[in-house]
Write a protein that holds these residues in place. Structure first.
Motif, PDB file in Angstrom:
ATOM      1  N   VAL A   1       0.077   3.251   3.824  1.00 50.86           N
ATOM      2  CA  VAL A   1      -0.964   3.121   4.848  1.00 50.86           C
ATOM      3  C   VAL A   1      -2.171   4.019   4.529  1.00 50.86           C
ATOM      4  O   VAL A   1      -3.316   3.651   4.780  1.00 50.86           O
ATOM      5  CB  VAL A   1      -0.368   3.467   6.231  1.00 50.86           C
ATOM      6  CG1 VAL A   1      -1.451   3.694   7.254  1.00 50.86           C
ATOM      7  CG2 VAL A   1       0.585   2.361   6.687  1.00 50.86           C
ATOM      8  N   HIS A   2      -1.880   5.210   3.969  1.00 53.52           N
ATOM      9  CA  HIS A   2      -2.956   6.167   3.695  1.00 53.52           C
ATOM     10  C   HIS A   2      -3.452   6.106   2.248  1.00 53.52           C
ATOM     11  O   HIS A   2      -4.296   6.906   1.852  1.00 53.52           O
ATOM     12  CB  HIS A   2      -2.491   7.588   4.011  1.00 53.52           C
ATOM     13  CG  HIS A   2      -2.273   7.839   5.476  1.00 53.52           C
ATOM     14  ND1 HIS A   2      -1.140   7.415   6.135  1.00 53.52           N
ATOM     15  CD2 HIS A   2      -3.037   8.446   6.409  1.00 53.52           C
ATOM     16  CE1 HIS A   2      -1.228   7.766   7.412  1.00 53.52           C
ATOM     17  NE2 HIS A   2      -2.363   8.383   7.613  1.00 53.52           N
TER      18      HIS A   2
ATOM     19  N   THR B   1      -5.201  -1.054   7.025  1.00 54.25           N
ATOM     20  CA  THR B   1      -4.267  -1.915   7.751  1.00 54.25           C
ATOM     21  C   THR B   1      -4.999  -2.786   8.767  1.00 54.25           C
ATOM     22  O   THR B   1      -4.372  -3.431   9.605  1.00 54.25           O
ATOM     23  CB  THR B   1      -3.182  -1.101   8.493  1.00 54.25           C
ATOM     24  OG1 THR B   1      -3.797  -0.369   9.564  1.00 54.25           O
ATOM     25  CG2 THR B   1      -2.464  -0.144   7.557  1.00 54.25           C
ATOM     26  N   GLY B   2      -6.319  -2.799   8.704  1.00 55.26           N
ATOM     27  CA  GLY B   2      -7.105  -3.655   9.578  1.00 55.26           C
ATOM     28  C   GLY B   2      -7.327  -3.079  10.965  1.00 55.26           C
ATOM     29  O   GLY B   2      -7.864  -3.751  11.843  1.00 55.26           O
TER      30      GLY B   2
ATOM     31  N   ALA C   1       3.373  -2.714  15.209  1.00 54.68           N
ATOM     32  CA  ALA C   1       4.113  -2.594  13.960  1.00 54.68           C
ATOM     33  C   ALA C   1       3.331  -3.245  12.822  1.00 54.68           C
ATOM     34  O   ALA C   1       2.520  -4.149  13.035  1.00 54.68           O
ATOM     35  CB  ALA C   1       5.479  -3.250  14.100  1.00 54.68           C
ATOM     36  N   LEU C   2       3.573  -2.771  11.614  1.00 56.15           N
ATOM     37  CA  LEU C   2       2.903  -3.352  10.452  1.00 56.15           C
ATOM     38  C   LEU C   2       3.525  -4.702  10.133  1.00 56.15           C
ATOM     39  O   LEU C   2       4.746  -4.852  10.174  1.00 56.15           O
ATOM     40  CB  LEU C   2       3.059  -2.429   9.244  1.00 56.15           C
ATOM     41  CG  LEU C   2       2.427  -1.040   9.360  1.00 56.15           C
ATOM     42  CD1 LEU C   2       2.707  -0.240   8.094  1.00 56.15           C
ATOM     43  CD2 LEU C   2       0.933  -1.135   9.613  1.00 56.15           C
ATOM     44  N   ASP C   3       2.686  -5.645   9.781  1.00 62.46           N
ATOM     45  CA  ASP C   3       3.186  -6.946   9.340  1.00 62.46           C
ATOM     46  C   ASP C   3       4.004  -6.737   8.056  1.00 62.46           C
ATOM     47  O   ASP C   3       3.537  -6.088   7.118  1.00 62.46           O
ATOM     48  CB  ASP C   3       1.990  -7.868   9.053  1.00 62.46           C
ATOM     49  CG  ASP C   3       2.449  -9.237   8.605  1.00 62.46           C
ATOM     50  OD1 ASP C   3       2.498 -10.131   9.447  1.00 62.46           O
ATOM     51  OD2 ASP C   3       2.775  -9.394   7.409  1.00 62.46           O
TER      52      ASP C   3
ATOM     53  N   GLN D   1      -0.563  -5.290   7.698  1.00 71.88           N
ATOM     54  CA  GLN D   1      -1.651  -5.166   8.666  1.00 71.88           C
ATOM     55  C   GLN D   1      -1.084  -4.817  10.036  1.00 71.88           C
ATOM     56  O   GLN D   1      -0.010  -5.282  10.417  1.00 71.88           O
ATOM     57  CB  GLN D   1      -2.460  -6.468   8.732  1.00 71.88           C
ATOM     58  CG  GLN D   1      -3.146  -6.816   7.421  1.00 71.88           C
ATOM     59  CD  GLN D   1      -4.190  -5.786   7.014  1.00 71.88           C
ATOM     60  OE1 GLN D   1      -5.218  -5.645   7.658  1.00 71.88           O
ATOM     61  NE2 GLN D   1      -3.913  -5.045   5.946  1.00 71.88           N
ATOM     62  N   GLY D   2      -1.796  -3.987  10.761  1.00 69.48           N
ATOM     63  CA  GLY D   2      -1.333  -3.593  12.083  1.00 69.48           C
ATOM     64  C   GLY D   2      -2.014  -2.311  12.517  1.00 69.48           C
ATOM     65  O   GLY D   2      -2.944  -1.819  11.865  1.00 69.48           O
ATOM     66  N   LYS D   3      -1.509  -1.768  13.633  1.00 72.19           N
ATOM     67  CA  LYS D   3      -2.108  -0.564  14.200  1.00 72.19           C
ATOM     68  C   LYS D   3      -1.014   0.504  14.235  1.00 72.19           C
ATOM     69  O   LYS D   3      -0.351   0.689  15.248  1.00 72.19           O
ATOM     70  CB  LYS D   3      -2.616  -0.894  15.616  1.00 72.19           C
ATOM     71  CG  LYS D   3      -3.397   0.206  16.255  1.00 72.19           C
ATOM     72  CD  LYS D   3      -3.689  -0.108  17.718  1.00 72.19           C
ATOM     73  CE  LYS D   3      -4.191   1.153  18.398  1.00 72.19           C
ATOM     74  NZ  LYS D   3      -4.055   1.134  19.837  1.00 72.19           N
TER      75      LYS D   3
END
Lengths: 291, 751
Positions: free
Chosen positions: B321-322, B393-394, B593-595, B600-602
């Motif tokens: 993610v980072h 991640t959008g 949750a991440l797809d 992608q996700g928050k």
């Protein structure tokens, strides 16, 4: 279980040291670690530990005597800031200040540093360059021993049972401004030397002293290097050649180990640096340039 | 209001006086002592364990093996990857894994017994390199793991990185590696356990008492309420005390022997037995336009989890993610894989993989700048996340993005350091930058915290929290937050912390989450408590609709300033009615949750930001280096306690300095502080901490977190400065004497 004895006089100490299995304790900064290791592995501890730290006679600095005398019990903290040492044997101070941390130097002594016989001992290189002799005493005998004869192998010295180091006779000859000590460690303090270099030059390069530490099993002056520069005209090229000679001496003695990829170039470069700085010191003090 | 003030750290006086009893110190008390028998080579099959010679020694009470475990053998901090046997059954998977546990009447007896337990082991083929581990036919570390030696793969796909790279004006590639790192908390693991009335009680240093309770219940096959865990004062953790250490041994022995037992690790054992920071192998391809705008970032990451999963999933996800850093990049592709090996296991350590990827994303920014001839500061500024940006991640960051402010804050020092960066005859000098963003709390999963507050009839307030203070200061922060919301002096608040009998789960002290998550829970509890007291006060005053509020322990009527009622009288009134003046509050960050395919996700509700700048000096002859200056600007949202924030920043910088220049755990060599090098005080640069407060809408008084961010930009900044000094990119950590001198000589040959 070991016994602990803190004698009030040298005679008492030497008497106690005659008992089998006795070990002398100076500052304790190496010995505490060794004792802990023995305990952890379930190995026997020394039968008797004779604590020399209370003997004020061992902490003497008779630097105006002939020969000048440095007591074995002098702490590195004292050595790093002692006015006469700074003035006449600055490599001793320069080496002292690189030992351990302030806390370690407060307790650790030059005598303990030598007796412990670590190849990486910073005090060892400086004293060897100064041609120091150890004054060694037992209950019935005293003798002086040059450091290269006192230290026989990593962690091994030639002290006989019952003997302790009282101190070191120093050579007053090398000019102070021609002395230089440099050290490489993995951090700025509490770092065991990866290598150190102690250099003492005179204005004619007639009696150069060059010691490379943490590279050989026991302390020694590098004759090959000293011979190369003796009587020569100082120049960057000479220092570079001397550095390469020092590196060759290391490889000749120790072979090509995995650490050599770093050590060989570092020895060459640090040796050249120490020589360059020592000569620059002589020059700026007005003593250099005669050669 | 207490928030924003640098009040003294709770417990500081006792610590300074040496009166604090840490978990490690509890092992001094009377009772049996425990010692582990550990595997000296691995992998291996256990053929026989003969306790006979140990039991023959005086003072040896009992030798436990896996056969004595009444419950579940496999434990682990992440519920879906419990794979760690605290007493090995058939196989030992790494050097240092415990095979047997010896109880002795004294520490000496236990240690002597541990040396005498006879092990008959059969060596097995192992795999010690993660690249090898993922090859077909590699020895499997866990034969039953469905992915073979692949613990986890996380992918992130935003836009089309490959297509964007073909259109980029410049494309730079870089390979980076980081080392295995030991936490080296001052306090080694230790604690004590007892058995009373059918319950097992454990006091030990930990970052997560409620998780400990749950895993110990599994281990002993008991209901959780039969286990009480009390977090002992904990002398540092840095992630190393998230996984359980001594707790299962203490609990098992107390349960069997029905008497007090204690245990503590030596430094060597602590280094041998506990998790390390995951070493990472990172390959980056970055494309930018001519102005330095990054168009695409393509990232491949591989990390070694060692023999057990521990926090591997979390590190894998967070690193992915980072991975692209705190930059607004339209096209990002990340693949992060985590492999099992027969190495010592790796786990959580301050930053969960982000300090590793930060080395790479910052190195790439420098490379883009170099390629284009633009100042690396401007490249960062141009690409920095801002309010309104989207992450890899959008996730749309609507507010609270303080990265540009951090960069602007260090700019004057950056310019000043550059004027001092001239190399000399004997030394080289250089300046480097590091920037980061960091998601607060766990990645894309629920991670709530709960807190309770009560008002006593004696007028004192009590805060109940499960949040472990391990030296980072959460006790003080939570008390300051409670005091501010309740309008009282923090000295009126007593604390019950980290005791599973009287506090509820606040989740782990990790992920820089306690200020933000437990802080919000405390505020919610304070609001509930105030509401409870006001409701009762209305009854007492006979004013059903009075506009009451709490002020300094008194409930006042806004419409009748002359009247008032002491809160403790209200508490007493509640007690008389058989109720209590106690209220709870919870907080769980808003996430999605991440797809599983695109990542992608928050994943987080809040992010912290930081930028650091370093000036280094390198000796040409030896490669020895010194960090002379380090400026560290951190957007913490709101500094609840400024001095505490500054402490975190300075400590983080020193930890990052160690990572950059000297720390590397080498099995069989560095299990001591002689060969494992930590920075000392003389290694410390002049540190200039700079606090930026870009408020986080959802944070307690706007606060985010700073615990891990403090460390993250440091190693990249120092590596950048070393690269600048030497003239060659330094991409392998630590930048040791050897690597430095080699690079210096390489550069000399080139020129």
């Amino acid at each position: 279980v070991s016994r602990f004895f803190k004698p009030q006089s040298l005679e008492e100490a030497l008497e106690a040291m005659t008992s089998p299995g006795a070990r002398a304790l100076a500052g304790g900064t190496d010995m505490m670690i060794q004792l802990r290791e023995l305990k952890q592995h379930g190995k026997p501890l020394p039968e008797l530990i004779v604590d020399l730290s209370g003997l004020s006679g061992l902490a003497r600095l008779d630097l105006d005597d002939s020969p000048p005398f440095l007591g074995a019990g002098v702490s590195f903290r004292t050595l790093e800031s002692h006015a006469t040492v700074l003035e006449r044997w600055p490599i001793l101070s320069q080496a002292a200040v690189t030992v351990g941390s302030v806390q370690v130097r407060q307790s650790a002594t030059i005598g303990g540093n030598i007796a412990n016989a670590s190849p990486a001992a910073d005090g060892m290189s400086a004293l060897t360059a100064l041609g120091a002799k150890a004054l060694v005493a037992s209950l019935n005998n005293r003798r002086t021993v040059p450091l290269p004869d006192l230290i026989t192998a990593p962690g091994k010295n030639s002290l006989q049972p019952g003997e302790v180091i009282l101190g070191f006779e120093l050579d007053p000859a090398p000019p102070a401004s021609g002395q230089c000590f440099v050290k490489v460690g993995r951090r700025q303090a509490v770092a065991i030397a990866r290598l150190n270099v102690a250099v003492a030059l005179d204005e004619n390069l007639s009696d150069p002293r060059f010691v490379l530490g943490a590279c050989f099993p026991s302390p020694r002056r590098q004759k090959e290097v000293e011979d190369l520069i003796r009587g020569e005209k100082p120049s960057p090229g000479l220092w570079k050649a001397a550095g390469e000679k020092a590196a060759d001496a290391f490889v000749d003695t120790c072979g090509w180990r995995s650490s050599a990829a770093y050590k060989v170039p570092a020895i060459a470069r640090m040796s050249a640096l120490a020589l360059k700085r020592a000569w620059a010191g002589l020059e700026s003090s007005g003593q250099g340039g005669a050669a | 209001m207490s928030v924003g003030k640098s009040i003294h750290r709770l417990g500081a006086v006792a610590r300074v006086r040496g009166e604090t009893r840490f978990g490690f110190d509890l092992a001094d008390r009377p009772g049996l002592f425990l010692a582990c028998v550990r595997a000296v080579s691995a992998p291996a099959r256990i053929k026989d364990i003969d306790p006979g010679p140990a039991l023959a020694l005086p003072g040896v009470v009992r030798v436990f093996t896996a056969a004595d475990v009444p419950g579940q053998h496999n434990l682990g901090i992440i519920p879906v990857t419990k794979d760690q046997e605290f007493l090995a059954r058939d196989l030992v998977r790494h050097v240092g894994q415990t095979v047997a546990l010896v109880a002795g009447q004294t520490r000496e007896a236990a240690l002597a017994g541990a040396r005498k337990v006879r092990l008959d082991m059969e060596a097995l083929p192992g795999v010690h390199d993660p690249w090898e581990a993922l090859k077909e036919g590699a020895p499997l570390v866990h034969a039953d793991h469905p992915g073979g030696n692949l613990l986890k793969e996380t992918n992130i796909v935003k836009g089309d990185a490959d297509a964007a790279l073909t259109k980029a004006a410049v494309v730079v590639k870089g390979e980076y590696t980081t080392s295995r790192i030991e936490h080296a908390a001052l306090e080694m693991e230790g604690g004590r356990a007892d058995y009373k009335d059918g319950r097992v009680l454990v006091w030990a240093c930990t970052q997560n008492p409620h998780y400990d309770q749950a895993d110990l219940a599994l281990f002993l096959g008991l209901e959780p309420d039969k286990i009480r865990v009390v977090q002992a004062e904990t002398g540092g953790g840095f992630g190393g005390k998230l996984d359980i250490s001594v707790q299962p041994y203490l609990a098992l022995a107390a349960w069997h022997l029905k008497q007090p037992v204690s245990m503590c690790y030596t430094r060597e054992e602590s280094m041998l037995a506990t998790g390390k920071r995951h070493p990472f192998w990172m390959s980056y391809t970055t494309g930018a336009d001519e102005a330095g705008r990054v168009l695409a970032q393509k990232i491949e990451l591989l990390a070694d989890t060692g023999a057990f999963a521990s926090y591997g999933l979390a590190v894998c996800g967070r690193a992915a993610v980072h991975g692209a850093g705190p930059y607004d990049i339209p096209n990002v592709q990340v693949s992060c894989r985590m492999a099992y090996t027969h190495n010592q296991w790796n786990g959580a350590m301050r930053g969960f993989g982000v300090p590793q990827v930060a080395l790479a994303h910052e190195g790439q920014m420098d490379a883009v700048a170099r390629e284009l001839g633009i100042d690396p500061f401007e490249v960062r500024l141009k690409n920095a996340l801002r309010n309104g940006s989207r992450t890899a991640t959008g996730q749309l960051l609507k507010s609270g993005v303080g990265l540009v402010q951090c960069l602007e804050k260090i700019r004057p020092l950056y310019e000043q350091y550059k004027t001092r960066a001239q190399s000399g005859e004997e030394t080289l000098r250089g300046v480097g930058l590091g920037a980061m963003f960091y998601g607060i709390g766990n990645t894309g999963v629920s991670n709530p915290a709960h807190a309770d507050l009560s008002w006593g009839e004696d007028g004192r307030v009590k805060l109940f929290t499960g949040a472990a203070d391990i030296g980072q200061g959460s006790d003080t922060i939570l008390v300051q937050l409670a005091a501010s919301r309740l309008n009282i002096n923090p000295e009126m608040i007593d604390l019950c912390r980290g005791d599973t009998d009287c506090t509820k789960n606040a989740g782990a002290t990790s992920a820089s989450r306690q200020t933000y998550i437990s802080g919000n829970a405390v505020l919610a509890a304070a609001d509930s408590l105030e509401a409870l007291l006001i409701e009762e006060a209305r009854h007492m005053l006979g004013k059903r609709h009075a506009d009451l509020h709490l002020d300094n322990g008194v409930i006042l009527d806004r419409d009748d300033p002359g009247s008032g009622i002491e809160a403790h009288e209200v508490a007493a009134s509640l007690k008389d009615k058989g109720k209590s003046a106690k209220a709870g509050g919870s907080f769980d960050p808003n996430f999605s949750a991440l797809d599983p395919e695109t990542g992608q996700g928050k994943p987080y509700a809040a992010y912290a930001f930081a930028a650091q700048c370093a000036l280094v000096e390198v000796d040409r002859a030896s490669g020895m280096s010194r960090v002379k200056e380090l400026a560290a600007a951190h957007d913490v949202g709101r500094a609840i306690n400024r001095r505490s924030v500054i402490g975190q920043i300075c400590g983080g910088v020193m930890m990052g300095l160690g990572m950059a220049l000297m720390e590397e755990y080498k099995p069989g060599w560095t299990e001591n502080l002689e060969n494992y090098h930590l920075p000392t005080c003389p290694d410390a640069p002049r540190i200039t901490p700079l606090i930026v407060e870009e408020p986080e809408e959802t944070g307690p008084y706007g606060a985010k977190g700073v615990g891990e961010p403090a460390l993250i930009p440091t190693a990249p900044a120092i590596a950048g400065a070393m690269s600048d000094a030497i003239g060659i990119p330094m991409r392998e950590l630590p930048i040791s004497l050897e690597r430095t001198l080699e690079a210096i000589m390489k550069k000399e040959e080139e020129s």
